[in-house]
Design a protein around this motif. Structure first.
Motif, PDB file in Angstrom:
ATOM      1  N   LYS A  61       0.770  -1.228   0.054  1.00  0.00           N
ATOM      2  CA  LYS A  61      -0.027  -0.095  -0.023  1.00  0.00           C
ATOM      3  C   LYS A  61       0.964   1.100  -0.240  1.00  0.00           C
ATOM      4  O   LYS A  61       1.932   1.309   0.498  1.00  0.00           O
ATOM      5  CB  LYS A  61      -1.008   0.061   1.338  1.00  0.00           C
ATOM      6  CG  LYS A  61      -1.836  -1.016   1.406  1.00  0.00           C
ATOM      7  CD  LYS A  61      -2.956  -0.869   2.643  1.00  0.00           C
ATOM      8  CE  LYS A  61      -3.782  -2.196   2.446  1.00  0.00           C
ATOM      9  NZ  LYS A  61      -4.548  -2.147   3.629  1.00  0.00           N
ATOM     10  N   GLU A  62       0.272   2.336  -0.458  1.00  0.00           N
ATOM     11  CA  GLU A  62       1.121   3.605  -0.276  1.00  0.00           C
ATOM     12  C   GLU A  62       0.056   4.617   0.539  1.00  0.00           C
ATOM     13  O   GLU A  62      -1.177   4.511   0.514  1.00  0.00           O
ATOM     14  CB  GLU A  62       0.984   4.039  -1.671  1.00  0.00           C
ATOM     15  CG  GLU A  62       1.697   5.720  -1.894  1.00  0.00           C
ATOM     16  CD  GLU A  62       1.977   6.047  -3.202  1.00  0.00           C
ATOM     17  OE1 GLU A  62       2.830   5.429  -3.836  1.00  0.00           O
ATOM     18  OE2 GLU A  62       1.172   6.979  -3.802  1.00  0.00           O
ATOM     19  N   PHE A  63       0.762   5.475   1.281  1.00  0.00           N
ATOM     20  CA  PHE A  63       0.283   6.357   2.146  1.00  0.00           C
ATOM     21  C   PHE A  63       0.792   7.697   2.165  1.00  0.00           C
ATOM     22  O   PHE A  63       2.016   7.904   1.756  1.00  0.00           O
ATOM     23  CB  PHE A  63       0.259   5.932   3.605  1.00  0.00           C
ATOM     24  CG  PHE A  63      -0.338   4.454   4.136  1.00  0.00           C
ATOM     25  CD1 PHE A  63      -1.609   4.546   4.444  1.00  0.00           C
ATOM     26  CD2 PHE A  63       0.397   3.178   3.694  1.00  0.00           C
ATOM     27  CE1 PHE A  63      -2.169   3.296   5.008  1.00  0.00           C
ATOM     28  CE2 PHE A  63      -0.425   2.300   4.019  1.00  0.00           C
ATOM     29  CZ  PHE A  63      -1.606   2.279   4.742  1.00  0.00           C
ATOM     30  N   THR A  64      -0.088   8.761   2.404  1.00  0.00           N
ATOM     31  CA  THR A  64       0.597  10.095   2.685  1.00  0.00           C
ATOM     32  C   THR A  64       0.541  10.547   4.285  1.00  0.00           C
ATOM     33  O   THR A  64      -0.688  10.109   4.584  1.00  0.00           O
ATOM     34  CB  THR A  64      -0.094  11.166   1.918  1.00  0.00           C
ATOM     35  OG1 THR A  64      -1.401  11.281   2.072  1.00  0.00           O
ATOM     36  CG2 THR A  64      -0.079  10.847   0.362  1.00  0.00           C
ATOM     37  N   LEU A  65       1.422  11.033   4.535  1.00  0.00           N
ATOM     38  CA  LEU A  65       1.365  11.696   5.929  1.00  0.00           C
ATOM     39  C   LEU A  65       1.397  13.233   5.942  1.00  0.00           C
ATOM     40  O   LEU A  65       2.464  13.589   5.634  1.00  0.00           O
ATOM     41  CB  LEU A  65       2.625  11.033   6.852  1.00  0.00           C
ATOM     42  CG  LEU A  65       2.532  11.633   8.301  1.00  0.00           C
ATOM     43  CD1 LEU A  65       1.367  11.102   9.254  1.00  0.00           C
ATOM     44  CD2 LEU A  65       3.734  11.235   9.081  1.00  0.00           C
ATOM     45  N   SER A  66       0.124  14.078   6.254  1.00  0.00           N
ATOM     46  CA  SER A  66       0.244  15.329   6.461  1.00  0.00           C
ATOM     47  C   SER A  66       0.646  15.611   7.959  1.00  0.00           C
ATOM     48  O   SER A  66      -0.063  14.937   8.752  1.00  0.00           O
ATOM     49  CB  SER A  66      -1.023  15.900   5.880  1.00  0.00           C
ATOM     50  OG  SER A  66      -1.352  15.482   4.548  1.00  0.00           O
ATOM     51  N   PHE A  67       1.425  16.691   8.284  1.00  0.00           N
ATOM     52  CA  PHE A  67       2.020  16.773   9.513  1.00  0.00           C
ATOM     53  C   PHE A  67       2.178  18.350   9.864  1.00  0.00           C
ATOM     54  O   PHE A  67       2.993  18.855   9.074  1.00  0.00           O
ATOM     55  CB  PHE A  67       3.107  15.813   9.908  1.00  0.00           C
ATOM     56  CG  PHE A  67       4.328  16.080   9.094  1.00  0.00           C
ATOM     57  CD1 PHE A  67       5.324  16.773   9.503  1.00  0.00           C
ATOM     58  CD2 PHE A  67       4.499  15.325   8.090  1.00  0.00           C
ATOM     59  CE1 PHE A  67       6.396  17.226   8.890  1.00  0.00           C
ATOM     60  CE2 PHE A  67       5.635  15.413   7.264  1.00  0.00           C
ATOM     61  CZ  PHE A  67       6.530  16.328   7.709  1.00  0.00           C
ATOM     62  N   ASN A  68       2.151  18.620  11.070  1.00  0.00           N
ATOM     63  CA  ASN A  68       2.811  19.816  11.671  1.00  0.00           C
ATOM     64  C   ASN A  68       3.160  19.101  13.237  1.00  0.00           C
ATOM     65  O   ASN A  68       3.353  18.039  13.402  1.00  0.00           O
ATOM     66  CB  ASN A  68       1.614  20.890  11.770  1.00  0.00           C
ATOM     67  CG  ASN A  68       0.332  20.710  12.490  1.00  0.00           C
ATOM     68  OD1 ASN A  68       0.515  19.953  13.487  1.00  0.00           O
ATOM     69  ND2 ASN A  68      -0.817  20.969  11.724  1.00  0.00           N
ATOM     70  N   LYS A  69       3.638  20.210  13.878  1.00  0.00           N
ATOM     71  CA  LYS A  69       4.124  19.884  15.287  1.00  0.00           C
ATOM     72  C   LYS A  69       3.280  19.229  16.140  1.00  0.00           C
ATOM     73  O   LYS A  69       3.682  18.377  17.182  1.00  0.00           O
ATOM     74  CB  LYS A  69       4.636  21.204  15.996  1.00  0.00           C
ATOM     75  CG  LYS A  69       6.031  21.651  15.396  1.00  0.00           C
ATOM     76  CD  LYS A  69       6.642  22.677  16.140  1.00  0.00           C
ATOM     77  CE  LYS A  69       7.942  23.203  15.508  1.00  0.00           C
ATOM     78  NZ  LYS A  69       8.842  24.079  16.253  1.00  0.00           N
ATOM     79  N   THR A  70       1.753  19.588  15.965  1.00  0.00           N
ATOM     80  CA  THR A  70       1.007  18.904  16.883  1.00  0.00           C
ATOM     81  C   THR A  70       0.041  17.976  16.407  1.00  0.00           C
ATOM     82  O   THR A  70      -0.509  16.791  17.216  1.00  0.00           O
ATOM     83  CB  THR A  70       0.263  19.936  17.916  1.00  0.00           C
ATOM     84  OG1 THR A  70      -0.619  20.586  16.663  1.00  0.00           O
ATOM     85  CG2 THR A  70       1.138  20.872  18.622  1.00  0.00           C
ATOM     86  N   GLU A  71      -0.220  17.830  14.968  1.00  0.00           N
ATOM     87  CA  GLU A  71      -1.313  16.912  14.479  1.00  0.00           C
ATOM     88  C   GLU A  71      -0.524  16.153  13.117  1.00  0.00           C
ATOM     89  O   GLU A  71       0.530  16.737  12.586  1.00  0.00           O
ATOM     90  CB  GLU A  71      -2.286  17.994  14.011  1.00  0.00           C
ATOM     91  CG  GLU A  71      -3.330  18.685  15.229  1.00  0.00           C
ATOM     92  CD  GLU A  71      -4.373  19.292  14.326  1.00  0.00           C
ATOM     93  OE1 GLU A  71      -5.474  18.961  14.399  1.00  0.00           O
ATOM     94  OE2 GLU A  71      -3.860  20.441  13.882  1.00  0.00           O
ATOM     95  N   SER A  72      -1.152  15.340  13.025  1.00  0.00           N
ATOM     96  CA  SER A  72      -0.796  14.356  11.729  1.00  0.00           C
ATOM     97  C   SER A  72      -2.038  13.656  11.075  1.00  0.00           C
ATOM     98  O   SER A  72      -3.024  13.313  11.997  1.00  0.00           O
ATOM     99  CB  SER A  72       0.062  13.485  12.079  1.00  0.00           C
ATOM    100  OG  SER A  72      -0.170  12.430  12.803  1.00  0.00           O
ATOM    101  N   LEU A  73      -2.019  13.492   9.842  1.00  0.00           N
ATOM    102  CA  LEU A  73      -3.049  12.770   9.268  1.00  0.00           C
ATOM    103  C   LEU A  73      -2.466  11.632   8.293  1.00  0.00           C
ATOM    104  O   LEU A  73      -1.677  11.942   7.148  1.00  0.00           O
ATOM    105  CB  LEU A  73      -4.006  13.625   8.383  1.00  0.00           C
ATOM    106  CG  LEU A  73      -5.170  12.783   8.018  1.00  0.00           C
ATOM    107  CD1 LEU A  73      -6.068  12.663   9.065  1.00  0.00           C
ATOM    108  CD2 LEU A  73      -5.931  13.838   6.635  1.00  0.00           C
TER     109      LEU A  73
END
Length: 246
Positions: A61-73
């Motif tokens: 599978k392939e995934f994307t991780l969107s992130f900042n210092k406090t949150e991620s998706l």
């Protein structure tokens, strides 16, 4: 002397990055292996190899991780399904430890996971898991980043495929070791799936029979990526969901 100058410059660069708004998006590839047990009286070698091939494909599978210092998706990239692919994807979700959408807020300790199981959507409300990471000295390169090894223990549901019956499996739980490779060059405590809590960004995670590897990353030091938690599906606890899929 040059060594100390280099370390000082690297430390100063990390402080500079830490003072800025820091976020980005990473692409991960995951692969899971499954142990098969074949009953030759009920299934030909050709049938067995076909099942094995289809499962192996569904477990990549392939995934994307969107992130900042406090949150991620952490979100699975949708792939075009071959005929009958939905069935294999459903079976694969039973064996792989990744799937769907995972939202983490490490500041608030919140974890929401949106996942589909055989056509039904669930929204699992949970707390972020606290990992007792043991930091090691071993290093390796992942892309252009110097990564350090860390390990921790976690309890997982262990499913073993049984080819004696189509769709059959056995289930138990096990305490397994998680190995992570993180880079202090990206001074943010985020990682793929449910993982977090190291002094740097996780470029690779290995647990049980699954490897999650970062293949691409784009960083933003000026504008923070906006992240929205998933909100679709029947709301359940982690225990309720586990009982549903077993």
């Amino acid at each position: 002397m040059k060594k100390y100058i280099f370390l000082f410059l690297a430390f100063g660069a990390s402080l500079s990055l830490g003072a800025q708004s820091f976020s980005g998006e990473a692409t991960y590839q995951s692969a899971t292996t499954v142990d098969f047990k074949m009953d030759s009286t009920r299934m030909s070698v050709e049938q067995y190899e076909n099942i094995k091939k289809r499962m192996a494909s569904a477990l990549q599978k392939e995934f994307t991780l969107s992130f900042n210092k406090t949150e991620s998706l952490f979100k699975e990239v949708e792939q075009l399904e071959e005929e009958g692919g939905g069935r294999w994807a459903g079976m694969a979700s039973m064996f792989a430890g990744t799937g769907g959408i995972v939202y983490k807020n490490i500041q608030k300790g919140e974890l929401n996971e949106q996942t589909e199981f055989f056509g039904k959507m669930f929204l699992i409300k949970d707390k972020t898991e606290k990992f007792d990471w043991k930091l090691g000295k071993e290093t390796k390169m992942v892309g252009s980043y110097t990564c350090y090894k860390a390990s921790a223990k976690r309890t997982v549901v262990n499913r073993t495929w049984n080819a004696k019956e189509e769709g059959g499996s056995s289930v138990d739980t096990a305490l397994v070791e998680v190995t992570a490779w993180y880079t202090p060059q990206i001074p943010i405590s985020q990682g793929p799936d449910i993982y977090w809590g190291l002094p740097g960004f996780m470029m690779e995670v290995n647990f049980k029979n699954t490897t999650i590897l970062c293949t691409k990353i784009a960083l933003s030091k000026d504008k923070e990526v906006a992240i929205k938690a998933p909100d679709n599906g029947d709301v359940v606890t982690r225990d309720e969901y586990t009982k549903t899929i077993l």
